[in-house]
Structures are given as C-alpha cells and as structure tokens.
Design a protein around this motif. Sequence first.
Motif, PDB file in Angstrom:
ATOM      1  N   GLY A  47       6.841 -14.031   7.370  1.00  0.00           N
ATOM      2  CA  GLY A  47       6.664 -12.536   8.185  1.00  0.00           C
ATOM      3  C   GLY A  47       6.172 -11.377   7.300  1.00  0.00           C
ATOM      4  N   LYS A  48       5.789 -11.476   5.936  1.00  0.00           N
ATOM      5  CA  LYS A  48       5.282 -10.384   5.411  1.00  0.00           C
ATOM      6  C   LYS A  48       4.073  -9.834   5.852  1.00  0.00           C
ATOM      7  CE  LYS A  48       4.094  -8.803   0.682  1.00  0.00           C
ATOM      8  NZ  LYS A  48       5.019  -7.652   0.515  1.00  0.00           N
ATOM      9  N   VAL A  49       4.008  -8.692   6.104  1.00  0.00           N
ATOM     10  CA  VAL A  49       2.876  -7.803   6.499  1.00  0.00           C
ATOM     11  C   VAL A  49       2.126  -7.349   5.534  1.00  0.00           C
ATOM     12  CG1 VAL A  49       2.079  -5.954   7.952  1.00  0.00           C
ATOM     13  CG2 VAL A  49       3.919  -7.027   8.898  1.00  0.00           C
ATOM     14  N   GLY A  50       0.868  -7.517   5.500  1.00  0.00           N
ATOM     15  CA  GLY A  50      -0.123  -6.963   4.278  1.00  0.00           C
ATOM     16  C   GLY A  50      -1.384  -6.465   4.973  1.00  0.00           C
ATOM     17  N   CYS A  51      -2.133  -5.733   3.983  1.00  0.00           N
ATOM     18  CA  CYS A  51      -3.499  -5.284   4.463  1.00  0.00           C
ATOM     19  C   CYS A  51      -4.645  -6.537   4.506  1.00  0.00           C
ATOM     20  CB  CYS A  51      -3.944  -4.208   3.834  1.00  0.00           C
ATOM     21  SG  CYS A  51      -3.933  -4.466   1.796  1.00  0.00           S
ATOM     22  N   CYS A  52      -5.606  -6.353   5.244  1.00  0.00           N
ATOM     23  CA  CYS A  52      -6.655  -7.175   5.651  1.00  0.00           C
ATOM     24  C   CYS A  52      -7.644  -7.187   4.249  1.00  0.00           C
ATOM     25  CB  CYS A  52      -7.380  -6.876   6.815  1.00  0.00           C
ATOM     26  SG  CYS A  52      -8.580  -5.718   6.968  1.00  0.00           S
ATOM     27  N   ASP A  53      -8.428  -8.086   4.299  1.00  0.00           N
ATOM     28  CA  ASP A  53      -9.738  -8.160   3.268  1.00  0.00           C
ATOM     29  C   ASP A  53     -10.796  -7.135   3.438  1.00  0.00           C
ATOM     30  OD1 ASP A  53      -8.189 -10.251   2.074  1.00  0.00           O
ATOM     31  OD2 ASP A  53      -9.966 -11.866   2.620  1.00  0.00           O
ATOM     32  N   ASN A  54     -10.765  -6.214   4.476  1.00  0.00           N
ATOM     33  CA  ASN A  54     -11.351  -5.299   4.490  1.00  0.00           C
ATOM     34  C   ASN A  54     -10.775  -3.964   3.812  1.00  0.00           C
ATOM     35  OD1 ASN A  54     -13.648  -6.181   5.801  1.00  0.00           O
ATOM     36  ND2 ASN A  54     -12.756  -6.112   7.956  1.00  0.00           N
ATOM     37  N   LYS A  60      -6.428  -5.629  -0.335  1.00  0.00           N
ATOM     38  CA  LYS A  60      -6.373  -7.052   0.093  1.00  0.00           C
ATOM     39  C   LYS A  60      -4.910  -7.609  -0.069  1.00  0.00           C
ATOM     40  CE  LYS A  60     -11.132  -7.233  -0.622  1.00  0.00           C
ATOM     41  NZ  LYS A  60     -12.183  -7.940  -1.453  1.00  0.00           N
ATOM     42  N   HIS A  61      -3.858  -6.947   0.304  1.00  0.00           N
ATOM     43  CA  HIS A  61      -2.682  -7.665   0.130  1.00  0.00           C
ATOM     44  C   HIS A  61      -2.008  -8.886   0.880  1.00  0.00           C
ATOM     45  CE1 HIS A  61      -1.564  -3.457  -1.534  1.00  0.00           C
ATOM     46  NE2 HIS A  61      -1.461  -4.227  -2.639  1.00  0.00           N
ATOM     47  N   ALA A  62      -2.643  -8.972   1.986  1.00  0.00           N
ATOM     48  CA  ALA A  62      -2.441 -10.309   2.689  1.00  0.00           C
ATOM     49  C   ALA A  62      -2.868 -11.469   2.006  1.00  0.00           C
ATOM     50  CB  ALA A  62      -2.958 -10.012   4.221  1.00  0.00           C
ATOM     51  N   THR A  63      -3.977 -11.340   1.516  1.00  0.00           N
ATOM     52  CA  THR A  63      -4.567 -12.585   0.824  1.00  0.00           C
ATOM     53  C   THR A  63      -3.906 -12.615  -0.514  1.00  0.00           C
ATOM     54  OG1 THR A  63      -6.796 -12.243   1.793  1.00  0.00           O
ATOM     55  CG2 THR A  63      -7.013 -13.486  -0.534  1.00  0.00           C
ATOM     56  N   ALA A  64      -3.624 -11.401  -1.379  1.00  0.00           N
ATOM     57  CA  ALA A  64      -2.832 -11.618  -2.531  1.00  0.00           C
ATOM     58  C   ALA A  64      -1.638 -12.350  -2.243  1.00  0.00           C
ATOM     59  CB  ALA A  64      -2.690 -10.257  -2.959  1.00  0.00           C
ATOM     60  N   HIS A  65      -0.990 -12.225  -1.179  1.00  0.00           N
ATOM     61  CA  HIS A  65       0.298 -12.701  -0.880  1.00  0.00           C
ATOM     62  C   HIS A  65      -0.034 -14.203  -0.493  1.00  0.00           C
ATOM     63  CE1 HIS A  65       4.239 -13.464   0.792  1.00  0.00           C
ATOM     64  NE2 HIS A  65       3.537 -14.284   1.916  1.00  0.00           N
ATOM     65  N   PHE A  66      -1.044 -14.656  -0.125  1.00  0.00           N
ATOM     66  CA  PHE A  66      -1.322 -15.952  -0.110  1.00  0.00           C
ATOM     67  C   PHE A  66      -1.375 -16.672  -1.356  1.00  0.00           C
ATOM     68  CE2 PHE A  66      -5.011 -18.987  -0.518  1.00  0.00           C
ATOM     69  CZ  PHE A  66      -4.537 -20.109  -0.010  1.00  0.00           C
ATOM     70  N   HIS A  67      -2.295 -15.735  -2.344  1.00  0.00           N
ATOM     71  CA  HIS A  67      -2.392 -16.452  -3.667  1.00  0.00           C
ATOM     72  C   HIS A  67      -1.054 -16.605  -4.593  1.00  0.00           C
ATOM     73  CE1 HIS A  67      -6.727 -17.008  -3.451  1.00  0.00           C
ATOM     74  NE2 HIS A  67      -6.908 -15.722  -2.945  1.00  0.00           N
ATOM     75  N   TRP A 119      -4.998   1.224   4.305  1.00  0.00           N
ATOM     76  CA  TRP A 119      -5.463  -0.207   4.896  1.00  0.00           C
ATOM     77  C   TRP A 119      -6.282   0.076   6.039  1.00  0.00           C
ATOM     78  CZ3 TRP A 119      -0.465   1.678   4.855  1.00  0.00           C
ATOM     79  CH2 TRP A 119       0.350   1.831   6.074  1.00  0.00           C
ATOM     80  N   VAL A 120      -7.100  -1.010   6.346  1.00  0.00           N
ATOM     81  CA  VAL A 120      -7.836  -0.920   7.742  1.00  0.00           C
ATOM     82  C   VAL A 120      -7.182  -1.616   8.606  1.00  0.00           C
ATOM     83  CG1 VAL A 120     -10.154  -1.634   8.271  1.00  0.00           C
ATOM     84  CG2 VAL A 120     -10.107  -0.772   6.172  1.00  0.00           C
ATOM     85  N   HIS A 121      -6.662  -2.797   8.573  1.00  0.00           N
ATOM     86  CA  HIS A 121      -5.934  -3.460   9.441  1.00  0.00           C
ATOM     87  C   HIS A 121      -4.948  -4.291   8.748  1.00  0.00           C
ATOM     88  CE1 HIS A 121      -9.260  -2.989  12.317  1.00  0.00           C
ATOM     89  NE2 HIS A 121     -10.100  -3.546  11.570  1.00  0.00           N
ATOM     90  N   LEU A 122      -4.049  -5.050   9.656  1.00  0.00           N
ATOM     91  CA  LEU A 122      -2.711  -5.585   9.104  1.00  0.00           C
ATOM     92  C   LEU A 122      -2.590  -6.947   9.630  1.00  0.00           C
ATOM     93  CD1 LEU A 122       0.105  -2.724   9.617  1.00  0.00           C
ATOM     94  CD2 LEU A 122      -1.311  -3.292   7.440  1.00  0.00           C
ATOM     95  N   ARG A 123      -2.073  -7.781   8.637  1.00  0.00           N
ATOM     96  CA  ARG A 123      -2.021  -9.226   8.931  1.00  0.00           C
ATOM     97  C   ARG A 123      -0.557  -9.559   8.466  1.00  0.00           C
ATOM     98  NH1 ARG A 123      -6.069  -8.091  11.191  1.00  0.00           N
ATOM     99  NH2 ARG A 123      -8.152  -8.292  10.255  1.00  0.00           N
ATOM    100  N   MET A 124      -0.035 -10.773   9.109  1.00  0.00           N
ATOM    101  CA  MET A 124       1.493 -11.014   8.895  1.00  0.00           C
ATOM    102  C   MET A 124       1.377 -12.493   8.777  1.00  0.00           C
ATOM    103  SD  MET A 124       4.594 -11.489  11.386  1.00  0.00           S
ATOM    104  CE  MET A 124       4.168 -12.939  12.094  1.00  0.00           C
ATOM    105  N   CYS A 125       2.115 -12.917   7.269  1.00  0.00           N
ATOM    106  CA  CYS A 125       2.126 -14.298   7.042  1.00  0.00           C
ATOM    107  C   CYS A 125       3.118 -14.946   8.151  1.00  0.00           C
ATOM    108  CB  CYS A 125       2.943 -14.361   5.720  1.00  0.00           C
ATOM    109  SG  CYS A 125       3.197 -15.971   5.181  1.00  0.00           S
ATOM    110  N   GLU A 126       2.523 -15.985   8.605  1.00  0.00           N
ATOM    111  CA  GLU A 126       3.383 -16.921   9.678  1.00  0.00           C
ATOM    112  C   GLU A 126       4.252 -17.788   9.021  1.00  0.00           C
ATOM    113  OE1 GLU A 126       1.615 -17.147  13.812  1.00  0.00           O
ATOM    114  OE2 GLU A 126      -0.068 -17.771  12.414  1.00  0.00           O
ATOM    115  N   CYS A 167       0.842  -1.089  -0.010  1.00  0.00           N
ATOM    116  CA  CYS A 167      -0.086  -0.088  -0.052  1.00  0.00           C
ATOM    117  C   CYS A 167       0.772   1.130  -0.049  1.00  0.00           C
ATOM    118  CB  CYS A 167      -0.894  -0.116   1.284  1.00  0.00           C
ATOM    119  SG  CYS A 167      -2.392  -1.238   0.960  1.00  0.00           S
ATOM    120  N   MET A 168       1.933   1.280   0.609  1.00  0.00           N
ATOM    121  CA  MET A 168       2.793   2.400   0.982  1.00  0.00           C
ATOM    122  C   MET A 168       3.535   2.433  -0.713  1.00  0.00           C
ATOM    123  SD  MET A 168       2.836   3.560   4.003  1.00  0.00           S
ATOM    124  CE  MET A 168       4.486   4.493   4.192  1.00  0.00           C
ATOM    125  N   LYS A 169       3.814   1.422  -1.402  1.00  0.00           N
ATOM    126  CA  LYS A 169       4.226   1.890  -2.636  1.00  0.00           C
ATOM    127  C   LYS A 169       3.542   2.339  -3.514  1.00  0.00           C
ATOM    128  CE  LYS A 169       7.361  -2.201  -2.430  1.00  0.00           C
ATOM    129  NZ  LYS A 169       7.664  -3.327  -2.809  1.00  0.00           N
TER     130      LYS A 169
END
Length: 91
Positions: free
Chosen positions: A43-50, A54-61, A33-40, A26-28
């Motif tokens: 360790g990548k931090v991304g924004c939530c689906d709200n 939706k960068h956290a879910t994009a990271h999963f995909h 963002w609304v909330h942040l999530r971290m990949c376990e 998002c910064m780039k």
Amino acid sequence: MSETCTHLDQIEVTDLPEPPLVCEECMKIGGRWVHLRMCETCGKVGCCDNSPNKHATAHFHETTHPIIRSAEPGEHWSWCYVDDLAFELTD
C-alpha cells in the motif's frame, strides 16, 4: 516478456488510501512528483518514473514487491515490474 502476470498472488492491497495522496518520500525531501503509484503488496504510495525521484520504482528495488497500480483519479491499471506487463484487475 510474459503475456500474463505471474505475481497476482502477491496482491494484498487494491484500494487506494484516503486523500490527499502524496509521495511521502518527496514530501520529506521537498521534492515534487508528476503522478502517483501505489504498491499492491503493502500500500505504499510513491511517485512515478516521470517524476524526478522515481520513488515507486525505488520501492520495488528495495522490497521486490512486484505490482503497482495507478493512484491517479479515474485510472485503474496495474503494472508488474517483474513481468514487464500492464493490466487491469476486474472484480
């Protein structure tokens, strides 16, 4: 839907990075963002689906890393995308 997460063996990172936490994607792009999530897994931090992007879910995909955790203060839950399951890790 599974009753237990079958991907716990893929958790490699449980501690959040030092603040301030941001969604780097998002910064780039000047996003928000609304909330942040971290990949376990990595360790990548991304924004939530709200959040709009939706960068956290994009990271999963992109990576298939299955588990994220909330990066919000006071929240200790995790989510497995593959098993469609929320849970809390205990010591």
